[in-house]
Scaffold this motif. Structure first.
Motif, mmCIF file in Angstrom:
data_model
loop_
_atom_site.group_PDB
_atom_site.id
_atom_site.type_symbol
_atom_site.label_atom_id
_atom_site.label_comp_id
_atom_site.label_asym_id
_atom_site.label_seq_id
_atom_site.Cartn_x
_atom_site.Cartn_y
_atom_site.Cartn_z
ATOM 1 N N ASP A 94 -3.161 -2.482 13.963
ATOM 2 C CA ASP A 94 -4.142 -2.534 12.912
ATOM 3 C C ASP A 94 -4.294 -1.144 13.166
ATOM 4 O O ASP A 94 -4.840 -0.343 12.161
ATOM 5 N N GLN A 143 -2.395 0.662 11.523
ATOM 6 C CA GLN A 143 -3.169 1.288 10.113
ATOM 7 C C GLN A 143 -3.932 2.237 9.658
ATOM 8 O O GLN A 143 -4.191 2.949 8.598
ATOM 9 N N SER A 151 -1.073 -5.973 8.761
ATOM 10 C CA SER A 151 -1.166 -4.264 9.183
ATOM 11 C C SER A 151 0.584 -4.212 8.436
ATOM 12 O O SER A 151 0.471 -3.043 8.972
ATOM 13 N N SER A 165 -1.502 2.663 3.307
ATOM 14 C CA SER A 165 -1.911 1.687 2.137
ATOM 15 C C SER A 165 -1.777 1.875 1.460
ATOM 16 O O SER A 165 -1.205 1.149 0.198
#
Length: 525
Positions: free
Chosen positions: A260, A263, A289, A482
């Motif tokens: 996480d 990310q 993630s 992302s």
């Protein structure tokens, strides 16, 4: 030049733990003594020394200090867990769960790759041949695996673009005792060099790679604490993408926090769905993630070993994937009779040698028969195991063995622990029928050492997706990880049930389609 292998296994361990703290009492029977357990302890900033003191007082030991986090893996008596959980310096205690590794070509025509190489089918399937890796030098992929044989003829020319870590437990990054990491590397960056081997998705020696070795010579598994450290080391090395052909069936809070955090820093993490052909969610692929990758074959059909569930996000080629293995450890089976050349599979356990002699019918190979002395035995599958068939051929004076299938399709057999001195290969039912008409003709059978191998697994699908992500991202370096993830999903070739489904996710990853989509619509559309 090639070896066919059973898929790189990621058999999920059926551990008895649950998320409840008391369940930690069942932990890690594979590694800890019966009255001890291995757990991760997350502690408050500045409390490391105090926690080490508590562990020592409990007659435990620190197994791993997690890089980049206030946490460590420890092994302690089970009776010490309650005290640890109630310690004011401790944030949480959780199981240190196991993580395990989860392997069709055409000759190059000279465009876009140099002639004299093989182009694995996956390269074209993901459209890597339609998008040059001209800009790949601005991206870095971190491979968390078993290291890489960096002396390999088809990998070493990546040169200074490749860096890695030394680990006191697994050794140097540039060796690979299990072969898995070298196969992954070849799919990502096998070099485009005339007359040598295969090509990877990014073949022109531009992509940067960083290697973190978590699987050593003495084991086919590692811990979630080690994986969290490895991921953080990838982040410290400024990797854009982390690729993980590994996993296990239980989540880890520590691991999830690491991914996480990465990310949020713009890193795209990608991991294998698993090879058990069931609906179990593997981790780290199951974290939000991390991008979960399923496997399909050269016909774009779902691979039946690929785990399927709502977390599956995208698919890549993962059946009969040809790539690099450490120099000389692959096996190239050869079989010819008269003027006919066949496409056999190596019998696992066969010695690396060849033999030439007249082909003789040895039936089902269940008894010794000196009539085949000095000949190559043609044996039908059935009744007795492969080791017995080949041993009976050898004891009859046979110099080589060909076992052909009694059902449709090729035969991939193993001799198990049986040691034989004669080469042996497997053949399909149709090849066996053809050879029955060639009895008495000169046959050459054998297994030669190779630097390449065919592997099956979501382990093989994952580097295809990771390499495509790097390739596409290199054209649009201002996109975030992302956003690249979203663009890959939205441009994937939809397969199976319309829309996202549990077997293919959004579909087969597509390099050129993703590039076109971002060029037209922008990042993350």
């Amino acid at each position: 030049m090639i070896q066919r292998s059973n898929r790189a296994s990621n058999k999920i361990l059926s551990l008895c733990l649950t998320a409840a703290a008391a369940s930690i009492l069942c932990s890690s029977a594979m590694a800890a003594a019966p009255d001890t357990t291995r757990v991760i302890v997350a502690f408050k900033p500045g409390a490391k020394a105090a926690i080490k003191g508590v562990v020592a007082a409990a007659k435990g030991s620190v197994k791993h200090e997690i890089f980049g986090m206030n946490a460590m893996a420890i092994e302690v008596p089970r009776t010490a867990l309650a005290g640890l959980e109630n310690n004011p310096n401790v944030e949480y205690v959780e199981e240190d769960v196991i993580r395990k590794p989860f392997a069709l070509t055409t000759p190059s025509t000279g465009t876009p790759y140099a002639s004299g190489q093989l182009v694995p089918y996956g390269i074209k399937l993901v459209q890597a041949d339609q998008l040059p890796d001209t800009n790949a030098g601005n991206r870095k992929v971190c491979i968390i695996d078993s290291g890489v044989d960096f002396t390999h003829e088809d990998l070493k020319d990546n040169g200074a673009n490749v860096t890695g870590e030394y680990d006191s437990g697994t050794g140097w990054w540039n060796t690979d005792e299990t072969h898995h990491g070298t196969h992954v590397f070849g799919t990502i960056a096998g070099v485009n060099n005339s007359g040598v081997g295969v090509v990877g998705v990014n073949p022109n020696k531009k992509l940067k790679l960083h290697i973190v070795k978590v699987f050593g010579a003495n084991g086919a598994w590692t811990y979630s604490s080690t994986l969290a450290s490895a991921a953080n080391k990838c982040g410290a090395a400024n990797a854009n993408i982390i690729t993980m052909s590994l996993g296990g069936g239980r989540a880890s809070m520590t691991e999830q926090k690491a991914f996480d955090s990465l990310q949020t820093k713009g890193v795209l993490s990608i991991a294998a769905a698993g090879n058990d052909g069931n609906t179990v969610v593997s981790y780290p692929a199951g974290y939000a993630s991390v991008m979960m990758v399923a496997a399909l074959d050269e016909n774009k059909n779902w691979a039946t070993f690929s785990q399927y569930n709502s977390k599956v996000e995208i698919a890549g080629p993962g059946v009969s994937v040809l790539s690099t293995v450490p120099m000389g450890v692959g096996q190239d089976p050869v079989l010819s009779v008269g003027t006919t050349t066949y496409a056999p599979t190596a019998m696992e356990g066969s010695p690396v040698t060849t033999a030439t002699a007249p082909l003789a019918d040895f039936g089902i190979g269940d008894t010794v028969n000196t009539a085949v002395s000095g000949k190559v035995c043609l044996i039908q599958r059935g009744t007795v195991d492969f080791a017995t068939k080949v041993t009976n051929c050898q004891n009859s004076g046979g110099v080589g063995a060909v076992v052909y299938n009694n059902v449709a399709g090729p035969l991939a057999g193993t001799l198990g622990t049986t040691v034989t001195n004669i080469p042996s290969v497997g053949a399909s039912d149709t090849e066996g029928a053809a050879m029955k008409a060639q009895l008495g003709q000169s046959a050459t059978v054998g297994v030669k050492a190779s630097n390449y191998a065919y592997f099956d697994g979501t382990s093989m699908a994952t580097p295809h997706v990771s390499a495509v992500a790097a390739l596409v991202w290199s054209y649009f370096p201002t996109c975030t990880g992302s956003q690249i993830r979203t663009s890959l999903d939205n441009s994937a070739l939809d397969l199976g049930t319309a829309g996202r489904d549990t077997k293919y996710g959004y579909g087969l990853v597509q390099a050129k389609a993703a590039y076109d989509r971002i060029a037209s619509l922008g990042c993350g559309k």
